[in-house]
Design a protein around this motif. Structure first.
Motif, PDB file in Angstrom:
ATOM      1  N   ALA A 166     -75.879 -33.098 -91.886  1.00  0.00           N
ATOM      2  CA  ALA A 166     -76.004 -32.382 -90.634  1.00  0.00           C
ATOM      3  C   ALA A 166     -77.428 -31.837 -90.548  1.00  0.00           C
ATOM      4  O   ALA A 166     -78.029 -31.456 -91.563  1.00  0.00           O
ATOM      5  N   ASP A 167     -77.963 -31.788 -89.333  1.00  0.00           N
ATOM      6  CA  ASP A 167     -79.334 -31.300 -89.149  1.00  0.00           C
ATOM      7  C   ASP A 167     -79.510 -29.895 -89.709  1.00  0.00           C
ATOM      8  O   ASP A 167     -80.573 -29.546 -90.229  1.00  0.00           O
ATOM      9  N   SER A 168     -78.466 -29.086 -89.613  1.00  0.00           N
ATOM     10  CA  SER A 168     -78.564 -27.682 -90.011  1.00  0.00           C
ATOM     11  C   SER A 168     -78.733 -27.496 -91.523  1.00  0.00           C
ATOM     12  O   SER A 168     -79.119 -26.412 -91.962  1.00  0.00           O
ATOM     13  N   VAL A 169     -78.447 -28.535 -92.311  1.00  0.00           N
ATOM     14  CA  VAL A 169     -78.545 -28.376 -93.773  1.00  0.00           C
ATOM     15  C   VAL A 169     -79.562 -29.311 -94.406  1.00  0.00           C
ATOM     16  O   VAL A 169     -79.790 -29.248 -95.616  1.00  0.00           O
ATOM     17  N   LYS A 170     -80.176 -30.171 -93.599  1.00  0.00           N
ATOM     18  CA  LYS A 170     -81.158 -31.110 -94.150  1.00  0.00           C
ATOM     19  C   LYS A 170     -82.292 -30.364 -94.847  1.00  0.00           C
ATOM     20  O   LYS A 170     -82.808 -29.378 -94.329  1.00  0.00           O
ATOM     21  N   GLY A 171     -82.641 -30.831 -96.029  1.00  0.00           N
ATOM     22  CA  GLY A 171     -83.705 -30.213 -96.802  1.00  0.00           C
ATOM     23  C   GLY A 171     -83.241 -29.057 -97.660  1.00  0.00           C
ATOM     24  O   GLY A 171     -83.981 -28.577 -98.525  1.00  0.00           O
ATOM     25  N   ARG A 172     -82.015 -28.584 -97.441  1.00  0.00           N
ATOM     26  CA  ARG A 172     -81.476 -27.463 -98.229  1.00  0.00           C
ATOM     27  C   ARG A 172     -80.296 -27.882 -99.090  1.00  0.00           C
ATOM     28  O   ARG A 172     -80.115 -27.362-100.189  1.00  0.00           O
ATOM     29  N   PHE A 173     -79.463 -28.792 -98.596  1.00  0.00           N
ATOM     30  CA  PHE A 173     -78.263 -29.235 -99.308  1.00  0.00           C
ATOM     31  C   PHE A 173     -78.470 -30.648 -99.813  1.00  0.00           C
ATOM     32  O   PHE A 173     -79.122 -31.473 -99.170  1.00  0.00           O
ATOM     33  N   GLN A 206     -74.920 -29.530-103.771  1.00  0.00           N
ATOM     34  CA  GLN A 206     -75.878 -28.528-104.202  1.00  0.00           C
ATOM     35  C   GLN A 206     -76.442 -27.857-102.958  1.00  0.00           C
ATOM     36  O   GLN A 206     -77.016 -28.529-102.093  1.00  0.00           O
ATOM     37  N   MET A 207     -76.255 -26.549-102.867  1.00  0.00           N
ATOM     38  CA  MET A 207     -76.678 -25.791-101.690  1.00  0.00           C
ATOM     39  C   MET A 207     -77.762 -24.800-102.091  1.00  0.00           C
ATOM     40  O   MET A 207     -77.503 -23.903-102.908  1.00  0.00           O
ATOM     41  N   ALA A 257     -72.110 -33.097 -95.006  1.00  0.00           N
ATOM     42  CA  ALA A 257     -72.803 -34.178 -95.693  1.00  0.00           C
ATOM     43  C   ALA A 257     -71.788 -35.235 -96.098  1.00  0.00           C
ATOM     44  O   ALA A 257     -70.618 -34.929 -96.324  1.00  0.00           O
ATOM     45  N   ILE A 258     -72.273 -36.464 -96.218  1.00  0.00           N
ATOM     46  CA  ILE A 258     -71.399 -37.564 -96.613  1.00  0.00           C
ATOM     47  C   ILE A 258     -72.182 -38.495 -97.529  1.00  0.00           C
ATOM     48  O   ILE A 258     -73.409 -38.631 -97.397  1.00  0.00           O
ATOM     49  N   ILE A 259     -71.469 -39.111 -98.472  1.00  0.00           N
ATOM     50  CA  ILE A 259     -72.107 -40.042 -99.390  1.00  0.00           C
ATOM     51  C   ILE A 259     -71.206 -41.259 -99.546  1.00  0.00           C
ATOM     52  O   ILE A 259     -69.991 -41.124 -99.722  1.00  0.00           O
ATOM     53  N   THR A 260     -71.795 -42.448 -99.469  1.00  0.00           N
ATOM     54  CA  THR A 260     -71.029 -43.677 -99.626  1.00  0.00           C
ATOM     55  C   THR A 260     -70.839 -43.984-101.111  1.00  0.00           C
ATOM     56  O   THR A 260     -71.454 -43.356-101.983  1.00  0.00           O
ATOM     57  N   SER A 261     -70.010 -44.974-101.380  1.00  0.00           N
ATOM     58  CA  SER A 261     -69.789 -45.379-102.767  1.00  0.00           C
ATOM     59  C   SER A 261     -71.076 -45.902-103.397  1.00  0.00           C
ATOM     60  O   SER A 261     -71.243 -45.837-104.623  1.00  0.00           O
ATOM     61  N   GLY A 262     -71.982 -46.395-102.566  1.00  0.00           N
ATOM     62  CA  GLY A 262     -73.252 -46.908-103.065  1.00  0.00           C
ATOM     63  C   GLY A 262     -74.335 -45.864-103.187  1.00  0.00           C
ATOM     64  O   GLY A 262     -75.439 -46.161-103.654  1.00  0.00           O
ATOM     65  N   GLY A 263     -74.034 -44.643-102.719  1.00  0.00           N
ATOM     66  CA  GLY A 263     -74.989 -43.549-102.868  1.00  0.00           C
ATOM     67  C   GLY A 263     -75.810 -43.232-101.634  1.00  0.00           C
ATOM     68  O   GLY A 263     -76.654 -42.327-101.677  1.00  0.00           O
ATOM     69  N   SER A 264     -75.587 -43.911-100.527  1.00  0.00           N
ATOM     70  CA  SER A 264     -76.286 -43.559 -99.290  1.00  0.00           C
ATOM     71  C   SER A 264     -75.742 -42.233 -98.769  1.00  0.00           C
ATOM     72  O   SER A 264     -74.541 -41.977 -98.846  1.00  0.00           O
ATOM     73  N   THR A 265     -76.643 -41.412 -98.226  1.00  0.00           N
ATOM     74  CA  THR A 265     -76.245 -40.074 -97.795  1.00  0.00           C
ATOM     75  C   THR A 265     -76.637 -39.817 -96.343  1.00  0.00           C
ATOM     76  O   THR A 265     -77.549 -40.445 -95.796  1.00  0.00           O
ATOM     77  N   ASN A 266     -75.939 -38.857 -95.757  1.00  0.00           N
ATOM     78  CA  ASN A 266     -76.258 -38.403 -94.409  1.00  0.00           C
ATOM     79  C   ASN A 266     -75.912 -36.927 -94.340  1.00  0.00           C
ATOM     80  O   ASN A 266     -74.935 -36.480 -94.966  1.00  0.00           O
TER      81      ASN A 266
END
Length: 121
Positions: free
Chosen positions: A60-67, A81-82, A49-58
């Protein structure tokens, strides 16, 4: 000297939760992207997962919805948070950040030492 220190890893049962923290310290002018990567035994390190200084996030498909990745810019700290952890989430989790030092213009990448997450019954 800039340091990234991760904490919060450990052993958890499948379906459980953990929260990782990554605190950046030292002479820091600003922090751009912060991210979490992981490396399982025998596998390449992968972006979680990655988060920009402005709070945008991205994610991995394997953790979407869980992390969920978040950050507190005032504390130079990122969190992961996992939830609903699976055995395949077992890995060493590394924090990284793009940091600009005082009096410099560019950002450089820094890595933490890693924290072990083991998901097992």
């Amino acid at each position: 000297q800039v340091q990234l220190v991760e904490s919060g890893g450990g052993l958890v049962q499948p379906g459980g939760s953990l929260t990782l923290s990554c605190a950046a310290s030292g002479s820091i002018a600003s922090i751009n992207d912060m991210g979490w990567h992981r490396q399982a035994p025998g596998k390449q390190r992968e972006l979680v997962a990655i988060i920009t200084s402005g709070g945008s996030t991205n994610y991995a498909d394997s953790v979407k919805g869980r992390f969920t990745i978040s950050r507190d810019n005032a504390k130079n700290t990122a969190y992961l948070q996992m939830n609903s952890l699976k055995p395949e989430d077992t890995a060493v989790y590394y924090c990284n950040a793009a940091i600009r030092l005082p009096l410099l213009h560019g950002f450089s990448g820094y890595w933490g030492q890693g924290t072990q997450v083991t998901v097992s019954s």
